[in-house]
Design an enzyme around this catalytic site. Structure first.
Site, short mmCIF file in Angstrom:
data_model
loop_
_atom_site.label_atom_id
_atom_site.label_comp_id
_atom_site.label_asym_id
_atom_site.label_seq_id
_atom_site.Cartn_x
_atom_site.Cartn_y
_atom_site.Cartn_z
N ASP A 97 -32.35 -12.53 3.13
CA ASP A 97 -33.72 -12.04 2.99
C ASP A 97 -33.79 -10.52 3.13
O ASP A 97 -34.87 -9.93 3.22
CB ASP A 97 -34.66 -12.72 4.01
N ASP B 189 -34.92 -1.05 16.01
CA ASP B 189 -36.03 -1.71 15.30
C ASP B 189 -37.28 -0.83 15.38
O ASP B 189 -38.24 -1.15 16.07
CB ASP B 189 -36.27 -3.09 15.92
N SER C 132 -39.62 -0.27 13.30
CA SER C 132 -40.87 -0.84 12.78
C SER C 132 -41.39 -1.96 13.68
O SER C 132 -42.44 -2.55 13.42
CB SER C 132 -40.65 -1.38 11.38
N HIS D 214 15.95 -4.32 -3.95
CA HIS D 214 17.02 -5.32 -4.04
C HIS D 214 16.41 -6.59 -4.63
O HIS D 214 15.27 -6.93 -4.31
CB HIS D 214 17.53 -5.58 -2.62
N GLU E 112 17.15 -3.54 -9.31
CA GLU E 112 18.36 -4.33 -9.51
C GLU E 112 18.14 -5.39 -10.59
O GLU E 112 17.09 -6.04 -10.63
CB GLU E 112 18.75 -5.02 -8.21
N ASP F 230 20.12 -8.66 -12.16
CA ASP F 230 21.21 -9.61 -12.01
C ASP F 230 21.35 -10.40 -13.32
O ASP F 230 20.51 -11.26 -13.58
CB ASP F 230 20.79 -10.57 -10.89
N HIS G 286 18.74 -15.14 -9.71
CA HIS G 286 19.68 -15.05 -8.60
C HIS G 286 20.72 -16.15 -8.80
O HIS G 286 20.46 -17.31 -8.54
CB HIS G 286 18.92 -15.23 -7.28
N LYS H 121 23.44 1.98 -13.86
CA LYS H 121 24.55 1.95 -12.91
C LYS H 121 25.28 0.63 -13.11
O LYS H 121 24.70 -0.45 -12.95
CB LYS H 121 24.02 2.02 -11.47
N ARG I 292 25.35 2.81 -2.36
CA ARG I 292 24.25 1.83 -2.33
C ARG I 292 24.52 0.82 -1.21
O ARG I 292 25.65 0.36 -1.05
CB ARG I 292 24.18 1.12 -3.68
N ASN J 162 -10.47 -8.20 25.07
CA ASN J 162 -11.67 -8.49 24.27
C ASN J 162 -12.38 -7.29 23.69
O ASN J 162 -13.59 -7.17 23.82
CB ASN J 162 -12.68 -9.26 25.13
N ASP K 131 -0.89 -11.48 23.62
CA ASP K 131 -1.00 -12.91 23.90
C ASP K 131 0.01 -13.24 24.98
O ASP K 131 1.21 -13.04 24.79
CB ASP K 131 -0.68 -13.70 22.62
#
Length: 747
Positions: free
Chosen positions: A143, A175, A177, A297, A327, A329, A342, A425, A538, A666, A697
Site C-alpha cells: 500500500d 512519522d 505526519s 586450471h 587450459e 585438455d 577431463h 603453450k 606453471r 546479535n 557459532d
C-alpha cells in the site's frame, strides 16, 4: 531514462521463451518494474507466483546465439530473436527467445541502458535505491506505506536486533505526519536515524571547530594527519568538497558537512584500495616471465572434475575476469573433430573448435594483453592437424605464429609487445633457433603431453594401482602443423634447477603439480626464484583434488611462479587471494613481480626474507572499528548474525598470520568493535591482506559472511571503508567494515 522507447516497451512487458536446454523451453512473462531496477517474471511453478531479479545482478547482455544453450537450438529460432542475460558471480545465465526481432532489440538495448545507468550512479543515488529496495521488501501489503509491524519485520530482515521500545521511539520520530505509518520520505528519515554513524561522527567532531562542519583547512588537517596524504592537499580538499558535499550552502563556504564527510568516506576515494593503483600503472615492457599471470586450471569445467559439466561458458567467464592463461585438455573425438574434457572421467565433452571460437571472441574484452592457451594434447597426429587448422583458421593473425621481429631473440617479449596476441603453450619439435633457420623436418620422435596430470599422479603415488593402470602414458607423435603454432611457450619436462641453468632456453615452460612445487620451494627456494626470473613456470592443483578445490596461490607466487593455475569455478580463499592480487593494474591479468624476483644477480629465499639486500620489514596496525549492514547468513527469520572479523596476512612463510576481533552478539547491522590487531611483515612487497567477516557459532564452524582481499602495497592508510564481497567475489552493497590503518617501517 523515463523517455526511452525501449524501456517503455519493457515496462509493458513481453511473453518470451526461457530456454534451459533443447528440450526445456517454457513461456514466461517478463516485465520491468516501475523502479527501473527490478525485472519481474511470471512462472508457472506451483506456489512460485512471481520471481524477480535486480538489474544490479546482471553483468552483460549477449545478442544472438552466444551461449551453448542457444547454439543448441539455433536451427529452431533465428539469432535476431535470441539473447542471453549474464549474471555476476557464478550464477547461471538466463537464455531468452523473444516473439519478434523488434522485441528482442528493445530488451537488449533497454537492459544495456539500465546496466549503464547503474554503473554511473553516484553514492547518494545508490543509497536511495538501496533504501527503496528495502521499502519494497517490507511493504508486504503493497500500500506504499509501512506500519509498525512491517517495520519490525524489516529490522529482522536487515539484521537489526533492536528492542521494541527503541524501535517504536524512532518510528514515532520519523512519522512526521502522525498517521501511524511511514511513507516514502518518512521511511528515508527512519532509515537515516537507524544508520546514524556514531563512529564517523566521533572522527568528524575531532576535526570540526563547531561540530557542524569542516572548513577547508580542517579537512586538509584531517587528510594530512589521518589519511597521510602528501600531494597537493589543498587542491584535494577542494575537490572532495566539490564532489561529495550535498549542501550547496556549505559548498559556497568551501566547507564540508557531516553528510559530505560520510559520503567521502563511503566512496572509492575513502575506501581501503588506492584508486591510483586501480588502472594500469605498472611497467608493461618487461619480459613475460617478470609478471604474475592470472591463470585458470580445467577452464572448461563448471563444477567438479569427475562428473562435472564441461562448457565453453567456463572460458568466457574466466576471460571476462581478466584471466590470461586458460587450459585446454584435448582428446580425439568423433568425425575427426578433437574434443575438450577431463580425460578418463564422466565430465561432458565440448568441441575444440568451439573453445577456440570463444577464446577468439572474448580474449580481449577486458584486457588487451596476451592470452596463453595451455594445451594438454592427447590427440592423434590426424586430429592434431585439425587442431592446428582451427587455431589458424579461427584466430587468424591474432595467433602468434612467428617471433616478433624476425631476429633471434635472447629473452621473452613483453606483455606490451604481445598486445592482442594469443600464444599457444604446448610441445614443440626443436626450438626457436631451428624454426628461424627452417631446419625442422616432420617429426618422428616428438612426443606429446608429459605434463599430463594423470602422469603426475602416477609419479607421485605409484602404489595407486587402479589409477596407474587407467592412466598409462601414451607416447604419441607430434604433428608439424601443431608444433608450428608454438613460439614462445614450449612445454618441457623439468629435470632440475642445475640442469635448467645449463641447458634450458628462455622460451621453455615447465609445469609442476602443487606438491612438486612445494618440494622445490622447501629444498631450493632461492634457486626456484632465480629460475623464474629467466623463464615461465606453471603450477597446477593436484589431481587428487577431484572436488576442484584450490590451494593458496600465494605460496607459489613466493617462488616467483608466474602461471599459478586455479579452478576459477570454485569460490574460496584461493580465488579470493587471486582476485585480490589481480584487482590492481587495471585488472589486466598481469602484475609485475617485485624487483628482487626479477634480477638475476639478486638472491631471494622466501624462507629467509631477512637475508636479502634492502630488507625493510613493516608493522601493519589495523583497528577494526565497526561493520555496516552485514548480509544475513541464516535464512531463518529470527537469526541475526554474531559477527567477528578475522584479518589474515598471506605472504612469505614468516608473514603468514591470522588474528581475530571478539564477536558481537546479535548485531549484523552496526556492530562496533574498536579492536586493534598488529602484524609484523618481513616482505611487504609480496604480502596480501584478507579481511573476513564470520558469524560466530560456538557449537559448529562459523558461517562466512563476506570478505575483501588486497595487496598490502595497494592499501591506503587512515580511516577507510572496506566494501565486502560475497563468496563469489561479487559486491554486496552496502555491507562494509570501517577501519583505521597504519603501516610503519621497523627501524
Amino acid at each position: 531514462i523515463q523517455g526511452d522507447d525501449n524501456l517503455q516497451a519493457m515496462l509493458v512487458g513481453a511473453m518470451m521463451r526461457k530456454i534451459k536446454s533443447r528440450n526445456w523451453k517454457k513461456q514466461r512473462y517478463f516485465k520491468l518494474e516501475d523502479d527501473f531496477m527490478t525485472i519481474w517474471y511470471q512462472s508457472k511453478k506451483a506456489g512460485n507466483v512471481r520471481s524477480t531479479f535486480s538489474v544490479n545482478d546482471v553483468e552483460a547482455v549477449r545478442e544472438g546465439h552466444q551461449s551453448e544453450v542457444l547454439l543448441s537450438i539455433a536451427d529452431e529460432f533465428p539469432p535476431d530473436r535470441c539473447f542471453t542475460l549474464v549474471f555476476r558471480g557464478r550464477r547461471g545465465n538466463l537464455d531468452l527467445v523473444a516473439e519478434s526481432a523488434e522485441e528482442a532489440q528493445s530488451w537488449i538495448w533497454g537492459m544495456r541502458k539500465l546496466i549503464e545507468n547503474v554503473e554511473n550512479m553516484g553514492e547518494r543515488e545508490k543509497l536511495d535505491q538501496w533504501i527503496g529496495e528495502w521499502f519494497k521488501k517490507a511493504d508486504k501489503n503493497n500500500d506504499g506505506r509501512m506500519n509498525f509491524k512491517e517495520v519490525q519485520d524489516l529490522l529482522k530482515m536487515m539484521n537489526v536486533d533492536m528492542n521494541e521500545h527503541h524501535a517504536h521511539h524512532l518510528f514515532t520520530m520519523a512519522d512526521k505526519s502522525q498517521s501511524g505509518t511511514l511513507e516514502n520520505d518518512e521511511f528515508v528519515l527512519f532509515y537515516k536515524m537507524l544508520t546514524q554513524r556514531e563512529d564517523v561522527l566521533k572522527v568528524f567532531q575531532e576535526y570540526s571547530v563547531d561540530g557542524q562542519k569542516l572548513s577547508q583547512s580542517n579537512l586538509e588537517d584531517f587528510l594530512r594527519e589521518e589519511q597521510l596524504e602528501g600531494d597537493d592537499i589543498q587542491l584535494h580538499a577542494k575537490q572532495l568538497i566539490e564532489c561529495y558535499e550535498p549542501s550547496d550552502k556549505a559548498k559556497r563556504m568551501n566547507a564540508m558537512t557531516f553528510d559530505g564527510f560520510l559520503m567521502y568516506l563511503g566512496s572509492a576515494e575513502g575506501s581501503i584500495f588506492n584508486p591510483q593503483q586501480r588502472g594500469i600503472f605498472q611497467d608493461m615492457t618487461q619480459p613475460l616471465c617478470h609478471y604474475f599471470i592470472s591463470s585458470s586450471h580445467n577452464t572448461y569445467l563448471m563444477e567438479d572434475q569427475l562428473r562435472g559439466q564441461s562448457s565453453v561458458e567456463g572460458y568466457i567467464r574466466a576471460l571476462n575476469r581478466g584471466c590470461r592463461c586458460v587450459e585446454v585438455d584435448c582428446w580425439d573425438g568423433a568425425n575427426g573433430e578433437p574434443i575438450v574434457y577431463h580425460g578418463h572421467t564422466f565430465t561432458s565433452k565440448i568441441l575444440f573448435k568451439d573453445v577456440v571460437s570463444a577464446v577468439g571472441n572474448y580474449a580481449f574484452k577486458v584486457s588487451q594483453y596476451p592470452v596463453i592457451l595451455s594445451i594438454e594434447n592427447h590427440c592423434s597426429v590426424e586430429q592434431q592437424r585439425v587442431m592446428a587448422h582451427h587455431l589458424n583458421h579461427i584466430l587468424g593473425d591474432r595467433l602468434l605464429k612467428t617471433i616478433l621481429d624476425g631476429k633471434a631473440p635472447i629473452r621473452l617479449p613483453s606483455p606490451e609487445d604481445l598486445k592482442g596476441k594469443i600464444l599457444v603453450k604446448a610441445k614443440k619439435d626443436g626450438g626457436l633457433e631451428q624454426s628461424l633457420s627452417g631446419m625442422v623436418e616432420d617429426s618422428l620422435n616428438g612426443e606429446v603431453s608429459d605434463d599430463d596430470e594423470a602422469a603426475e599422479i602416477d609419479e607421485d603415488h605409484p602404489h595407486h594401482e587402479s589409477i596407474h593402470c587407467r592412466l598409462k602414458k601414451s607416447k604419441q607423435r607430434l604433428s608439424k602443423e601443431l608444433s608450428d603454432c608454438v613460439v614462445y611457450c614450449k612445454s618441457v619436462h623439468f629435470t632440475s634447477f642445475k640442469h635448467s641453468r645449463i641447458h634450458s632456453k628462455f622460451y621453455e615452460v615447465a609445469s609442476f603439480t602443487e606438491s612438486k612445487a612445494r618440494k622445490h620451494l622447501r629444498d631450493a627456494g632461492a634457486e626456484f626464484v632465480h629460475h623464474n626470473s629467466r623463464q615461465l613456470s606453471r603450477v597446477y592443483p593436484s589431481g587428487f583434488r577431484t572436488d576442484s578445490s584450490n590451494f593458496n596461490p600465494q605460496e607459489m607466487w613466493n617462488a616467483g611462479c608466474q602461471i599459478v593455475a586455479l579452478n576459477f569455478q570454485t569460490a574460496g580463499e584461493g580465488m579470493d587471494v587471486n582476485d585480490g592480487l589481480f584487482s590492481q593494474n587495471g585488472c589486466c591479468g598481469y602484475v609485475l613481480k617485485p624487483s628482487f624476483m626479477r634480477e638475476a644477480d639478486v638472491r631471494f629465499d622466501p624462507e629467509m626474507p631477512q637475508k636479502r639486500d634492502h630488507y625493510h620489514p613493516v608493522v601493519l596496525t589495523v583497528q577494526v572499528i565497526s561493520g555496516q549492514q552485514l548480509p544475513k547468513v541464516n535464512i531463518k527469520e529470527d537469526s541475526i548474525v554474531d559477527p567477528l572479523v578475522r584479518v589474515e596476512v598471506h605472504g612469505v612463510p614468516m608473514d603468514q598470520a591470522k588474528q581475530e576481533t571478539r564477536y558481537i552478539e546479535n548485531n549484523g547491522f552496526n556492530p562496533m568493535w574498536y579492536d586493534t590487531l598488529h602484524f609484523t611483515i618481513h616482505t611487504p612487497e609480496l604480502a596480501m591482506v584478507r579481511f573476513v567477516v564470520e558469524d560466530y557459532d560456538k557449537t559448529s564452524k562459523n558461517d562466512f559472511v563476506g570478505q575483501y582481499t588486497l595487496p598490502l602495497s595497494c592499501m591506503q592508510q587512515g580511516y577507510r571503508h572496506i566494501h565486502l564481497l560475497s563468496k563469489d567475489g561479487t559486491s554486496i552493497p552496502p555491507s562494509s567494515l570501517f577501519v583505521y590503518l597504519r603501516i610503519k617501517h621497523l627501524e
